[in-house]
Motif scaffolding. Structure first.
Motif, short mmCIF file in Angstrom:
data_model
loop_
_atom_site.label_atom_id
_atom_site.label_comp_id
_atom_site.label_asym_id
_atom_site.label_seq_id
_atom_site.Cartn_x
_atom_site.Cartn_y
_atom_site.Cartn_z
N ASN A 162 0.69 -1.49 0.02
CA ASN A 162 0.00 0.02 0.10
C ASN A 162 0.65 1.26 -0.13
OD1 ASN A 162 -2.96 0.75 0.85
ND2 ASN A 162 -2.68 -1.60 1.46
N HIS A 168 -3.49 3.51 -5.78
CA HIS A 168 -4.70 2.87 -5.16
C HIS A 168 -5.30 3.97 -3.95
CE1 HIS A 168 -3.19 2.50 -1.03
NE2 HIS A 168 -4.07 1.98 -0.37
N HIS A 173 -9.16 4.92 -1.89
CA HIS A 173 -9.38 5.80 -0.56
C HIS A 173 -10.17 7.09 -1.18
CE1 HIS A 173 -7.45 2.98 1.60
NE2 HIS A 173 -6.42 2.97 1.22
N ASP A 277 -9.49 -0.76 2.40
CA ASP A 277 -8.36 -1.77 1.88
C ASP A 277 -8.65 -3.34 2.11
OD1 ASP A 277 -6.24 -0.04 0.79
OD2 ASP A 277 -5.86 0.64 2.94
FE LIG Z 1 -4.51 1.91 1.45
#
Ligand SMILES: [Fe+2]
Ligand code: FES
Length: 314
Positions: A162, A168, A173, A277
């Motif tokens: 991450n 991502h 998010h 996540d």
């Molecule tokens: Fe994340």
């Protein structure tokens, strides 16, 4: 048998949290299940923590269920053999001679930052580096740690990608843009810096994030902007597919007391991100050779760093 989702072993070499220090006082005993093994953690009468394999070498009793602390050692509940913190057999009340090979595995232990940590090494090597003491923890200028825990069906080194996965942040998010990430490696330490759009009760701000991994399972995240935040993230494999993940949060106190409200909102936001996540982590597979594009983060640097924590090539 179904093939593992991960091509690398479940238990990397390094330091792992096995308890929060306030979970046990002198003389207390705690059974643990980590690394696919049964372990026992106890605090000697002088307060020093020790971790041993759980099953007594004599006839297999679990020392974490009924074992009693005596001095620096632990007495088995079954036939009262006493094991020292170093794994040596100290006493057998009904024997004239202690069998010379009577030993139990003892794990290297440290108590740092309010955590009890053990050193796991696949080849049994001694600790090769240390976890630093963090000045924020226990400081009057910072709030006490707030701890959140999750059991996640994944492995931390996969979840932890991450930090370098800049795309991502936008798609999972909802950050307005894709942040740039800068990666720096120094032995077992990996540092990732990015600037991230975050929401606060006073509106969106640009926050500077510094994520530092000390080995495979101890991570700090410093967030500057809005309210200064420190997260101490630790993870310990329970078995091949399941990880005990803990995030501990603290924020810097502000003179006007605003840290209480802003800090609580920040923690809610970070918890929400974790839940965003989580379904990805729990269902994804690990591609040893992912199909990357030019907008992706520096996965290569992350994965080269990660390889040092395994005793086998994969
Ligand atoms: Fe994340
Ligand atoms: S099983 Fe532990 S002393 Fe016998």
């Amino acid at each position: 048998m179904q093939e593992s989702r991960f091509p690398y072993p479940p238990n990397p070499n390094g330091w792992f949290r096995v308890a929060y220090a306030d979970q046990l006082g002198p003389g207390d005993v705690l059974p643990l299940t980590y690394f696919g093994s049964e372990l026992v953690l106890y605090r000697a009468e002088d307060g020093t923590p020790a971790v041993l394999d759980a099953y007594c070498p004599h006839l297999g009793a679990h020392l974490g269920h009924g074992g009693r602390v005596e001095g620096d050692g632990l007495r088995c509940p079954f036939h009262a053999w006493k094991w020292g913190a170093d794994g040596g057999c100290r006493d057998i009340p009904y024997a004239k001679k202690i069998p010379p090979r009577a030993r139990i595995r003892s794990w290297p232990v440290r108590e740092r930052n309010g955590l009890v940590l053990v050193w796991h090494h696949a080849e049994g090597k001694e600790p090769e580096w240390e976890i630093p003491e963090l000045p924020e923890i226990g400081s009057d200028e910072w709030m006490p740690l707030e701890v959140r825990r999750w059991t996640v069906k994944s492995r931390w080194l996969d979840m932890n990608e991450n930090a370098v996965d800049q795309a991502h942040f936008h798609f999972v998010h909802g950050t307005p843009s894709i942040p740039e990430a800068e990666v720096e490696v120094d032995g077992p330490v990996l540092c990732v810096r990015n600037v991230l759009r975050m929401s606060t009760p006073r509106g969106d701000i640009d926050a500077r994030l510094v994520t530092t991994d000390y080995g495979p399972a101890f991570q700090t995240v410093h967030i500057a902007g809005g309210v200064d935040t420190l997260m101490v993230n630790t993870s310990t494999p329970i078995d091949d597919e399941t990880t005990d993940v803990s995030f501990a949060y603290t924020v810097r106190k502000a003179a006007d007391g605003s840290h209480e409200r802003v800090g609580a909102a920040r923690i809610r936001d970070l918890e929400h991100q974790f839940e965003q996540d989580r379904p990805i982590w729990e269902n994804k597979t690990y591609h040893a050779r992912p199909m990357l594009c030019d907008g992706d983060g520096d996965f290569g640097a992350y994965r080269r760093w990660m390889r040092q924590f395994f005793s086998v090539d994969y």
